[in-house]
Every structure is written in structure tokens, then in C-alpha cells.
Design a protein around this motif. Structure first.
Motif, PDB file in Angstrom:
ATOM      1  N   ILE A 275       0.827  -1.221   0.000  1.00 13.59           N
ATOM      2  CA  ILE A 275       0.000   0.000   0.000  1.00 13.59           C
ATOM      3  C   ILE A 275       0.858   1.266   0.000  1.00 13.59           C
ATOM      4  O   ILE A 275       1.104   1.874   1.042  1.00 13.59           O
ATOM      5  CB  ILE A 275      -0.970   0.019   1.212  1.00 13.59           C
ATOM      6  CG1 ILE A 275      -1.715  -1.307   1.355  1.00 13.59           C
ATOM      7  CG2 ILE A 275      -1.966   1.178   1.096  1.00 13.59           C
ATOM      8  CD1 ILE A 275      -2.506  -1.759   0.136  1.00 13.59           C
ATOM      9  N   LYS A 329      -3.872  -2.614  -4.557  1.00 14.28           N
ATOM     10  CA  LYS A 329      -3.884  -1.445  -3.680  1.00 14.28           C
ATOM     11  C   LYS A 329      -5.311  -0.904  -3.668  1.00 14.28           C
ATOM     12  O   LYS A 329      -6.135  -1.326  -4.467  1.00 14.28           O
ATOM     13  CB  LYS A 329      -2.987  -0.354  -4.251  1.00 14.28           C
ATOM     14  CG  LYS A 329      -1.542  -0.706  -4.403  1.00 14.28           C
ATOM     15  CD  LYS A 329      -0.814   0.574  -4.772  1.00 14.28           C
ATOM     16  CE  LYS A 329       0.473   0.300  -5.515  1.00 14.28           C
ATOM     17  NZ  LYS A 329       1.187   1.563  -5.782  1.00 14.28           N
ATOM     18  N   PRO A 330      -5.586   0.067  -2.811  1.00 11.51           N
ATOM     19  CA  PRO A 330      -6.908   0.710  -2.908  1.00 11.51           C
ATOM     20  C   PRO A 330      -7.067   1.357  -4.293  1.00 11.51           C
ATOM     21  O   PRO A 330      -6.075   1.682  -4.944  1.00 11.51           O
ATOM     22  CB  PRO A 330      -6.850   1.787  -1.816  1.00 11.51           C
ATOM     23  CG  PRO A 330      -5.791   1.342  -0.866  1.00 11.51           C
ATOM     24  CD  PRO A 330      -4.779   0.620  -1.709  1.00 11.51           C
ATOM     25  N   ALA A 362     -11.161  -0.058  -0.729  1.00 13.73           N
ATOM     26  CA  ALA A 362     -10.024  -0.794  -0.172  1.00 13.73           C
ATOM     27  C   ALA A 362      -9.936  -2.175  -0.819  1.00 13.73           C
ATOM     28  O   ALA A 362     -10.938  -2.716  -1.284  1.00 13.73           O
ATOM     29  CB  ALA A 362     -10.180  -0.934   1.340  1.00 13.73           C
ATOM     30  N   TYR A 366     -13.000  -4.915   1.339  1.00 13.20           N
ATOM     31  CA  TYR A 366     -13.393  -4.015   2.429  1.00 13.20           C
ATOM     32  C   TYR A 366     -14.253  -2.842   1.986  1.00 13.20           C
ATOM     33  O   TYR A 366     -14.781  -2.097   2.805  1.00 13.20           O
ATOM     34  CB  TYR A 366     -12.165  -3.561   3.239  1.00 13.20           C
ATOM     35  CG  TYR A 366     -11.706  -4.690   4.113  1.00 13.20           C
ATOM     36  CD1 TYR A 366     -12.344  -4.945   5.313  1.00 13.20           C
ATOM     37  CD2 TYR A 366     -10.718  -5.577   3.684  1.00 13.20           C
ATOM     38  CE1 TYR A 366     -11.991  -6.032   6.089  1.00 13.20           C
ATOM     39  CE2 TYR A 366     -10.350  -6.666   4.455  1.00 13.20           C
ATOM     40  CZ  TYR A 366     -10.996  -6.885   5.661  1.00 13.20           C
ATOM     41  OH  TYR A 366     -10.657  -7.960   6.422  1.00 13.20           O
ATOM     42  N   ILE A 369     -13.829   3.051   1.789  1.00 13.38           N
ATOM     43  CA  ILE A 369     -13.305   3.570   3.065  1.00 13.38           C
ATOM     44  C   ILE A 369     -13.305   5.097   3.110  1.00 13.38           C
ATOM     45  O   ILE A 369     -13.300   5.670   4.177  1.00 13.38           O
ATOM     46  CB  ILE A 369     -11.908   3.017   3.432  1.00 13.38           C
ATOM     47  CG1 ILE A 369     -10.908   3.175   2.295  1.00 13.38           C
ATOM     48  CG2 ILE A 369     -12.015   1.554   3.864  1.00 13.38           C
ATOM     49  CD1 ILE A 369      -9.480   2.858   2.715  1.00 13.38           C
ATOM     50  N   THR A 420     -11.625   1.506   7.922  1.00 17.38           N
ATOM     51  CA  THR A 420     -10.178   1.550   7.706  1.00 17.38           C
ATOM     52  C   THR A 420      -9.471   0.593   8.667  1.00 17.38           C
ATOM     53  O   THR A 420      -8.559  -0.137   8.275  1.00 17.38           O
ATOM     54  CB  THR A 420      -9.665   2.999   7.893  1.00 17.38           C
ATOM     55  OG1 THR A 420     -10.418   3.843   7.022  1.00 17.38           O
ATOM     56  CG2 THR A 420      -8.194   3.124   7.564  1.00 17.38           C
ATOM     57  N   TRP A 423     -10.060  -3.017   7.563  1.00 19.43           N
ATOM     58  CA  TRP A 423      -9.197  -3.356   6.425  1.00 19.43           C
ATOM     59  C   TRP A 423      -7.752  -3.574   6.875  1.00 19.43           C
ATOM     60  O   TRP A 423      -7.136  -4.614   6.573  1.00 19.43           O
ATOM     61  CB  TRP A 423      -9.282  -2.259   5.352  1.00 19.43           C
ATOM     62  CG  TRP A 423      -8.147  -2.286   4.384  1.00 19.43           C
ATOM     63  CD1 TRP A 423      -7.711  -3.372   3.661  1.00 19.43           C
ATOM     64  CD2 TRP A 423      -7.269  -1.191   4.064  1.00 19.43           C
ATOM     65  NE1 TRP A 423      -6.625  -3.017   2.890  1.00 19.43           N
ATOM     66  CE2 TRP A 423      -6.328  -1.694   3.123  1.00 19.43           C
ATOM     67  CE3 TRP A 423      -7.195   0.142   4.453  1.00 19.43           C
ATOM     68  CZ2 TRP A 423      -5.317  -0.881   2.584  1.00 19.43           C
ATOM     69  CZ3 TRP A 423      -6.214   0.941   3.910  1.00 19.43           C
ATOM     70  CH2 TRP A 423      -5.285   0.435   2.983  1.00 19.43           C
TER      71      TRP A 423
END
Ligand code: 4AD
Ligand code: MG
Length: 445
Positions: A275, A329-330, A362, A366, A369, A420, A423
Motif C-alpha cells: 500500500i 492497492k486501494p 479498499a 473491504y 473507506i 479503515t 481493512w
């Protein structure tokens, strides 16, 4: 004299006598040897009570200690690679043991318990290893979010919790009686942030927010904490640049500060190590096309049904998960249809059916976020939008006035703290991410 210390500092005291105060997490009975796992909130350490080396009456107490009994232990710190605990690898040879209180039978034992039982005992459950790890990471996430903002010229400006107007969907308002007048618990601090950004340039608020969400999902709480930055002269692109820096910073700091907690949670670290800024950016249009392609290609009828989407539909969680799976990644999804986004979002020039909004999804399912946008700064357009909310204009008079005095392009977003935390910790449900969750069917304890 033994030094009074916390377990987190134990490595500095090898070979010395220390005093620790805490609770018995577990006891293993080996007759003349009692292995007492002591926790003090900062960590866990194994204390070894050996009959030969102790006062007899004290040893008798040691061998009857129940889980969660409160004690003060003095002894010598030594290293032992096999010793369990956090940080682990240390042991205390008990010289003196004072009982503060022998605990009654603690309801939460190392065996498995059902989730309802655990939630009913949340006030005791917070003492367990796993909850300890999660709530410590949560505190660091808050600290690092704020640190980054404070270090980058953002000012913390608090916003009210009792408000006369709705900041988001009027269907999720918690109404209260304010001395005979209706008022609402804040869904967001954003509207006030917009006033504050014109006073301070770059601001943020951080506090509890409330939504009467009639949805029982893994991602929804009735009371959750939101961090909301709001910036003058910011575009959607500026917003995405800033968000990825902020989130990259927070994940990096959690990795640095919490290897022990992440190990307790059995978090896959490689997922977090990935990330780093930049994150991918795709439009809503592109996301819908991708989902339609996935739905067309899959052989699984159930999946096909779940991924079904038409342009103009909002994403459900299977959609968000499928989009997120395109990346490790997000991912930012931007330019959503205006029809299902909030009233204050700036329309895209020449294409008013979509708006300058961006959600950050996310990885690992998830979902959303953060949610943010450029705000409407045109007086006539914001008037028109506010007129459609269904709450008297009077409540928004101050907000509308902002557009008359040096109105500038501005943008901001809200980051849902619990999502958050879920996640970053790799948790299946947001209920464990907040000390005392408020869920559709629960406000106890
Ligand atoms: O997308 P939302 O609704 O955005 C706002 O409230 C904006 N006014 C924020 C802003 O621009 N200043 O909420 C922001 C985030 C979501 O992305 C999600 O992470 C979280 O808040 N969130 C919730 N978290 C837990 N339970 C709920 N019921 C949530 N609703 C939103
Ligand atoms: Mg949203």
C-alpha cells in the motif's frame, strides 16, 4: 529496590528486579511451578512462581489464582526464547506476589464463544489479546492520520454533533428533541468544514458521526468515527493525490509500530506492504463496463446475478469487491452519477449527469473507506439543490451564505475510521473495530 515498570519496557530490565501490576491472563499448574501469564495493558509476560523461592503463603495464593485476578508481582527479569507473551522471550522469576483481588469466574475463557455472548460481554471482551491488538492499532491509525494532517498544514477545527440540518441522506437521520424543536445527530461535519476552510484554508474535523442505517451488514455502524479534511482551491485530482499520501503514511506507520499486534491478528503483511502511493484511478463508467464484462464472462449464475449492473445504479458490496480485485492497492472510483450522490457535489462540466465525486475502495473486499468530492460553489445551483432536501431552507441559511462571500472551488472527503481499521487489521466485521459498537440490534453495553 525493584523498579516499577510496564511490560512493554521489560527488555530494558534483563537481570534486574522489577515490579509489575496487572491481571492473570492464564495460569499453568505444574505443581511446585506455577506459570502465570500476566497482562498489564501494555503487554503480556510469563511470571514463574517456584515454590522453593517464595514465601509459602504467597505460593499458596499463586497456585489458586483465577483468570483476571489482580496482582502485584516483583521478580527478576530473565530471557527465555520460548517464553510466551508480548513482546515475548522474557520471563520473570517471582520473588514477591501481592494479591489485589481474587477474580470471580471470568465469563470469557480461552475456549470459543459465540459472537452474541462476546458482544454482551464487550466490557470484558476488550481485555482479550485480539481486542487488545485491534484497539491499539485503531489508536495508532487515529494518531497517524492526525499527525500527517497536522504536519502538512491542516488545522483541526471541531464541528458540532447536534445540528439543525442534514448533511447527507435525510433517511438516515437520528432526530432528537432540542427543547421542543427537532434537531439531528451529525451525519458529517462537512457543512461546517466548508465554513471553516474559508477561514483557515486547510482544515479537518474528527469525531463521532451518526446514521440510522437500517442495514445489517459487516460494514455499517449506527455510530462511527469519521475524519474529514476540507480544502480551499482543491480539485478532485488534488484530493486523490492527498488521500493516497495520507493512507500510505498510515499503513506504513502501523506496519512499523505494530508487528506484535499484526501477528496476533495473523494479518498478511505483504498485502499491507504493497500500500504505497500512487493508487489506481478509474471512472464510474469504466467500473460499470468492467463489472458488465465480468458478469457476461462468469459461468457461475449466482455471481452473474450479484454482478448485474446498469449505468446509473449504485454499487453494492459485491460490485465494490469485484472492482477492488482488479488491483492490489486501494482504487479511486470517480465521476459517479449525480442522481445517487449527495446534493453538494459539483457536476462535471458539460456532463451534469455525473459529478466530481470520488470514493476510495479498499482491497480484499473491504469496500468504500473514503467518500469525497468537489463541492458546488455556485450560489444558484446550491440554492436549487438545498431546496430539494426536504428540510426548511432556514436551517441551511448559514451554509448558503458561504457562497456569497468569496466562494471558491473546494473539495474534501470523509474517511470512515472503523472500515479503515477493519481493512488494515484484516477483520471480517466492523463490530470489533470500535470499543463499544452501536449496531442495528445492539446498544448494550
Ligand atoms: O461517503 P460518506 O457518507 O461521506 C460523507 O459523509 C461526506 N460528507 C464526507 C465528506 O466529504 N466530508 O461517508 C464517508 C465514509 C464512508 O466512505 C465510509 O467509510 C464511512 O464514512 N461510513 C460508515 N462507516 C461505518 N458505518 C456507517 N454506517 C458508515 N457510513 C459511512
Ligand atoms: Mg459514500
Amino acid at each position: 529496590m525493584a523498579a516499577l515498570i510496564t511490560i512493554s519496557d521489560i527488555a530494558q530490565y534483563v537481570g534486574q528486579d522489577v515490579t509489575l501490576r496487572g491481571w492473570i491472563y492464564n495460569r499453568t499448574d505444574k505443581g511446585r511451578l506455577q506459570f502465570l501469564l500476566l497482562r498489564d495493558g501494555s503487554g503480556v509476560v510469563q511470571c514463574v512462581a517456584f515454590k522453593k523461592e517464595m514465601d509459602e503463603a504467597q505460593f499458596d495464593i499463586a497456585r489458586t489464582l483465577t483468570q483476571e485476578s489482580a496482582v502485584i508481582i516483583t521478580g527478576t527479569v530473565r530471557t527465555d526464547e520460548r517464553a510466551p507473551g508480548v513482546p515475548g522471550g522474557f520471563e520473570v522469576g517471582v520473588k514477591d506476589l501481592q494479591l489485589v483481588q481474587m477474580s470471580g469466574e471470568f465469563p470469557i475463557t480461552p475456549k470459543e464463544h459465540g459472537i452474541d455472548f462476546l458482544m454482551d460481554h464487550r466490557h470484558l471482551w476488550v481485555r482479550s489479546n485480539r481486542q487488545w491488538a485491534i484497539l491499539r492499532i485503531r489508536a495508532t491509525i487515529v494518531h497517524e492520520l492526525r499527525n500527517w494532517l497536522d504536519d502538512h498544514g491542516y488545522l483541526l477545527v471541531d464541528t458540532p454533533i447536534i445540528t439543525p440540518a442534514a448533511g447527507e441522506e435525510t433517511t438516515t437521520l437520528f432526530e432528537i428533541d432540542y427543547f421542543g424543536e427537532p434537531a439531528f445527530l451529525a451525519q458529517t461535519g462537512q457543512l461546517y468544514n466548508e465554513a471553516n476552510m474559508a477561514a483557515f484554508g486547510k482544515v479537518y474535523c474528527f469525531g463521532p458521526t451518526f446514521r440510522a442505517e437500517k442495514s445489517k451488514t459487516r460494514r455499517h455502524l449506527m455510530e462511527f468515527w469519521m475524519l474529514e479534511p476540507e480544502m480551499a482551491f482543491f480539485s478532485l485530482e488534488d484530493l486523490m493525490d492527498m488521500e493516497e499520501e495520507l493512507i500510505g503514511h498510515v499503513v506504513k506507520k502501523v506496519l512499523e509500530k505494530h508487528p506484535a499486534e499484526l501477528a496476533i491478528l495473523e494479518r498478511d503483511l505483504s498485502r499491507l506492504e504493497a500500500i504505497t502511493a500512487p493508487f489506481a484511478r478509474i471512472t464510474y463508467d469504466e467500473a460499470v463496463k468492467h463489472l458488465q464484462k465480468l458478469a457476461a464472462e462468469t459461468d457461475d449464475p449466482e455471481q452473474k446475478e450479484l454482478l448485474q449492473i446498469e449505468w446509473g445504479d449504485d454499487f453494492g458490496s459485491p460490485h465494490e469487491t469485484a472492482i477492488a480485485e482488479m488491483f492490489d492497492k486501494p482504487v479511486f472510483v470517480y465521476h459517479y452519477p449525480s442522481a445517487f450522490k449527495a446534493f453538494y457535489m459539483q457536476p462535471v462540466e458539460g456532463r451534469p449527469e455525473v459529478c466530481r465525486s470520488v470514493d476510495l475502495l479498499a482491497p480484499e473486499g473491504y469496500g468504500e473507506i473514503t467518500g469525497g468530492s468537489e463541492r458546488i460553489y455556485d450560489t444558484a445551483l446550491i440554492e436549487e439543490r438545498v431546496g430539494k432536501i426536504g428540510i426548511p431552507r432556514e436551517a441551511y441559511k448559514w451554509y448558503l451564505e458561504l457562497r456569497s462571500y468569496g466562494s471558491v472551488p473546494h473539495a474534501g472527503f470523509g474517511l470512515g475510521l472503523e472500515r479503515t481499521v477493519a481493512w488494515i487489521c484484516g477483520l471480517p466485521h466492523v463490530r470489533e473495530t470500535i470499543p463499544y459498537p452501536r449496531l442495528l440490534s445492539r446498544n448494550y453495553p
